[in-house]
Design an enzyme around this catalytic site. Structure first.
Site, mmCIF file in Angstrom:
data_model
loop_
_atom_site.group_PDB
_atom_site.id
_atom_site.type_symbol
_atom_site.label_atom_id
_atom_site.label_comp_id
_atom_site.label_asym_id
_atom_site.label_seq_id
_atom_site.Cartn_x
_atom_site.Cartn_y
_atom_site.Cartn_z
ATOM 1 N N ARG A 162 24.823 15.684 4.963
ATOM 2 C CA ARG A 162 24.478 14.279 4.704
ATOM 3 C C ARG A 162 23.979 14.043 3.279
ATOM 4 N NH1 ARG A 162 26.748 14.158 8.905
ATOM 5 N NH2 ARG A 162 26.387 12.759 10.661
ATOM 6 N N SER A 234 22.784 7.292 13.266
ATOM 7 C CA SER A 234 21.560 8.108 13.337
ATOM 8 C C SER A 234 20.548 7.578 12.336
ATOM 9 C CB SER A 234 21.863 9.557 12.973
ATOM 10 O OG SER A 234 22.815 10.100 13.845
ATOM 11 N N GLU A 329 18.059 8.879 7.580
ATOM 12 C CA GLU A 329 19.432 9.222 7.207
ATOM 13 C C GLU A 329 20.056 8.083 6.392
ATOM 14 O OE1 GLU A 329 23.740 9.792 7.710
ATOM 15 O OE2 GLU A 329 22.540 8.155 8.471
#
Ligand code: EPU
Length: 337
Positions: A162, A234, A329
């Site tokens: 990520r 998320s 995130e």
């Protein structure tokens, strides 16, 4: 002709979490020739794509530029490999659908991810055992430091879990991506629920569309549709800790899902949040999705303050109980956790 500045623009509909926010200036970029002029401002700049990974917890300070650069093409490299070039403003899922319909392997596990093509390298999107890094060849960028446009090869993109250099450096505007797909690779069924959904099917018989359909079924059963229930996927990253720390946590919590990542351990944030009873709980209009503890949703009335209060409470309780720090995130704009 674009590049007209809209003043005091409503940003609510431009982000999938749909928090109320306004931009002092908003411009749509649909012609790369307008870029130097749009970037020429004393104000702070915020580049926005599909808005699926940005939460406006407050108003952004300066000018928002909406990347709507369009175009995609498929080009045979040889009998097996196909080069795909797609502009940053293209819809990610439409690109996946197009590749899958052509019978190409590579993108099928990444189906139904909301957002634009330009957001994909930004955070190295990943799902169901595949991440963008597996397919990416290069990214086309406009370099604000030099005013030049050029391609950066995947090895220089610093892609990780990520993350990428584009997430951490403010220097580049993403214009396009180049991916390499194949006619022969076959399915990637490492994610257990995906293998299970395709039980009884011989991998040799599977087509990319079969895998994409199975992934869509899993996603729809676990994750809320942003069109019906605003969210940004998320909300926290899965925390990565060293092996010794993971072993300590596993000794006390043997069921905590844990994966190896570059010699370290990635822990399931969803499991920890769930274990603390957060599923379904809310503060104001911000709620923990009742079918997946890692996803926060907007009941329709959420403010940035509601989201921050809920996220802080979750982060603090996980920190107290498990001793790990959760980090958001998506990109938070106009405020921080
Ligand atoms: N789990 C719970 N409670 C829940 C939800 C999940 O205990 O409420 C457990 C599951 O049983 C499973 C584990 O947590 O053992 C992991 O759950 P899941 O497989 O759903 O994956 P995740 O780690 O929560 C990540 C990505 C998702 C991606 C899935 C599938 C991150 C931050 N998220 O979620 O990506 O779709 O894996 O590959 O890495 C996103 O980035 O926005 C996103 C949705």
């Amino acid at each position: 002709m674009t590049a007209e500045l809209q003043r005091n623009a409503d940003l609510g509909p431009l982000s999938t979490f749909r928090l109320p926010a306004r931009a002092a200036e908003l411009a749509v970029l649909d012609d790369v020739a307008d870029l130097p002029r749009l970037l020429d401002t004393e104000r702070e700049l915020l580049l926005l794509g599909g808005g699926s990974n940005t939460l406006f917890v407050g108003d952004p300070a300066g000018r928002v530029v909406l990347n709507r650069l369009l175009g995609r093409r498929f080009h045979d490299l040889d009998a097996d490999r196909v080069l795909v070039e797609a502009a940053a403003g293209e819809d990610w899922h439409k690109l996946v659908e197009d590749a899958v319909a052509r019978g190409l392997w590579g993108l099928e596990n990444l189906t139904l991810i909301p957002g634009s093509v330009g957001a994909a390298p930004m955070q190295n999107i990943g799902a169901y055992g595949v991440e963008l890094a597996d397919l990416l060849d290069a990214v086309e960028v406009f370099d604000r430091a030099t005013g030049q446009t050029g391609w950066i090869g995947v090895a220089d993109c610093a892609l990780g879990y990520r993350t990428s250099r584009f997430k951490n450096e403010d220097r580049y505007v993403l214009l396009a991506v180049r991916l390499v797909l194949t006619r022969s690779a076959g399915p990637r069924l490492d994610y257990p629920a995906l293998a299970e959904a395709l039980t009884g099917r011989s991998p040799a018989e599977l087509r990319p569309a079969d895998v994409a359909n199975a992934v869509m079924g899993i996603r729809r059963s676990k994750l809320p549709d942003p069109a019906l229930r605003p969210n940004a996927g998320s909300f926290f990253k899965n925390p990565v800790v060293d092996a010794a720390r993971a072993d300590e946590l596993l000794a006390r919590n043997p069921e905590l899902p844990c994966w190896e990542i570059d010699g370290r351990r990635k822990l399931s944030a969803a499991w920890m949040i769930d274990r603390l009873g957060w599923r379904g709980r809310s503060i104001g209009g911000a709620r923990v999705y009742d079918r997946h503890a890692l996803v926060l949703t907007n009941d329709g009335s959420a403010t940035g303050a509601d989201v921050l209060a809920l996220a802080r409470a979750i982060r603090d309780s996980v920190g107290e109980r498990f001793g790990v720090t959760l980090e958001p995130e998506p990109r938070l704009v106009g405020g921080a956790l």
